[in-house]
Scaffold this active site. Structure first.
Site, PDB file in Angstrom:
ATOM      1  N   TYR A 170     -31.707 -24.665   7.486  1.00 57.35           N
ATOM      2  CA  TYR A 170     -30.876 -24.948   6.306  1.00 57.35           C
ATOM      3  C   TYR A 170     -31.179 -23.937   5.193  1.00 57.35           C
ATOM      4  CZ  TYR A 170     -28.925 -27.402   2.275  1.00 57.35           C
ATOM      5  OH  TYR A 170     -28.216 -27.720   1.138  1.00 57.35           O
TER       6      TYR A 170
ATOM      7  N   LYS B  21     -28.574 -21.264   3.502  1.00 63.31           N
ATOM      8  CA  LYS B  21     -28.231 -21.277   2.080  1.00 63.31           C
ATOM      9  C   LYS B  21     -28.580 -19.941   1.410  1.00 63.31           C
ATOM     10  CE  LYS B  21     -25.936 -24.471   2.239  1.00 63.31           C
ATOM     11  NZ  LYS B  21     -24.609 -24.716   1.649  1.00 63.31           N
TER      12      LYS B  21
END
Ligand SMILES: NC(=O)c1ccc[n+]([C@@H]2O[C@H](COP(=O)([O-])OP(=O)(O)OC[C@H]3O[C@@H](n4cnc5c(N)ncnc54)[C@H](OP(=O)(O)O)[C@@H]3O)[C@@H](O)[C@H]2O)c1
Length: 258
Positions: free
Chosen positions: A153, A157
């Protein structure tokens, strides 16, 4: 009045930003993964102009979203908001053989950016977790490394910031920025998230439509409408070009140079 498309707006921060923008008199197109979620989105925000449908976990679904969006005419702004979180306990592989987190969080904003008629403004949702992201593009699909959902993740990002800055550099006529909304209690953030939910959708709506000189900038990173520290690798041209090349190889769609 501006026309804005917000991906992943059947719920969470996408829907909240859509509410802020429609309340401000703007025309918002929502996006949902399927017919059922589109009906939910429509019921949540009857004032929305349109709803486009497509599952961003597949390249086919990404293309469907772009086609529908283009059929409604040019947008003034697109907010790339759809995302999946850091709690995936194992690597999920998409129909295209990609990591689910990479496909939805990185490849979808890339392909939609390349395929949707160029708007005046682009806004990319990142996260404070991006500062722990790894800019190494060697294993984007987590085919070699042992799965780590939080790291996947964070990496995704970081790549959203890389993408926002790459677009800002390549397309000087477009305002392209990224932001972090804070850790807030949406479906993704979880009930215990500590930050202010009602502030969380404000910056993306502001970047999409405001004439405030602080919002009409490009290649910047924000938190609560203020410039904020970002991972230095997001500015590295070789990382930006490497990501664009990888995404072009996967999709067969090249982001125009200018
Ligand atoms: N919440 C936080 O604390 C936090 C912190 C930092 C950054 N962010 C970022 O903010 C953005 C919005 O997050 P959120 O908190 O609002 O999350 P959320 O409540 O889980 O909403 C995510 C949205 O994306 C949609 N979506 C997910 N996968 C999709 C797919 N395959 N195809 C189409 N749509 C899909 C979801 O659809 P369904 O509703 O149908 O599942 C939902 O509408 C994300 O990019 C996230 O990374 C959030």
């Amino acid at each position: 009045m501006a026309r804005i498309l917000i991906t992943g707006s059947a719920d969470g921060l996408g829907l909240m930003a859509a509410e802020l923008l429609t309340d401000g008199g703007h025309a918002v197109t929502l996006h949902a993964r399927n017919q059922r979620r589109a009906a939910d989105a429509r019921a949540q925000l009857p004032a929305a102009e349109h709803v486009v449908i497509g599952d961003l976990a597949s390249i086919k679904g990404m293309r469907q979203v772009a086609e529908q969006a283009n059929s409604f005419g040019r947008y003034d702004a697109v907010i790339h908001n759809a995302g999946v979180g850091y709690r995936e306990p194992r690597r999920v592989e998409t129909v295209d053989g990609l990591s689910h987190v990479f496909a939805i969080n990185v490849l979808a904003p890339y392909l939609l950016t390349a395929l949707i008629t160029r708007p005046a403004r682009l806004v990319y949702l990142s996260s404070g977790m991006h500062r722990g992201g790894n800019p190494d593009l060697g294993d984007l699909q987590w085919a070699k490394h042992r799965w780590n959902g939080a790291q996947a993740y964070s990496d995704s990002k970081l790549l959203d910031v890389v993408l926002a800055f790459a677009v800002a550099r390549r397309w000087p006529g477009v305002l392209s920025n990224a932001l972090e909304p804070g850790w807030v209690p949406t479906k993704m953030g979880g009930a215990g998230a500590p930050d202010d939910l009602f502030l969380a959708p404000v910056t993306q709506a502001w970047l999409a439509v405001s004439d405030d000189p602080a919002a009409t900038v490009t290649g910047r990173y924000f938190y609560h409408k203020q410039p904020c520290e970002f991972h230095p690798a997001a500015r590295f041209v070789e990382v930006q070009e490497g990501l664009l090349d990888r995404c072009a190889d996967i999709t067969g769609v090249v982001l125009p140079n200018r």
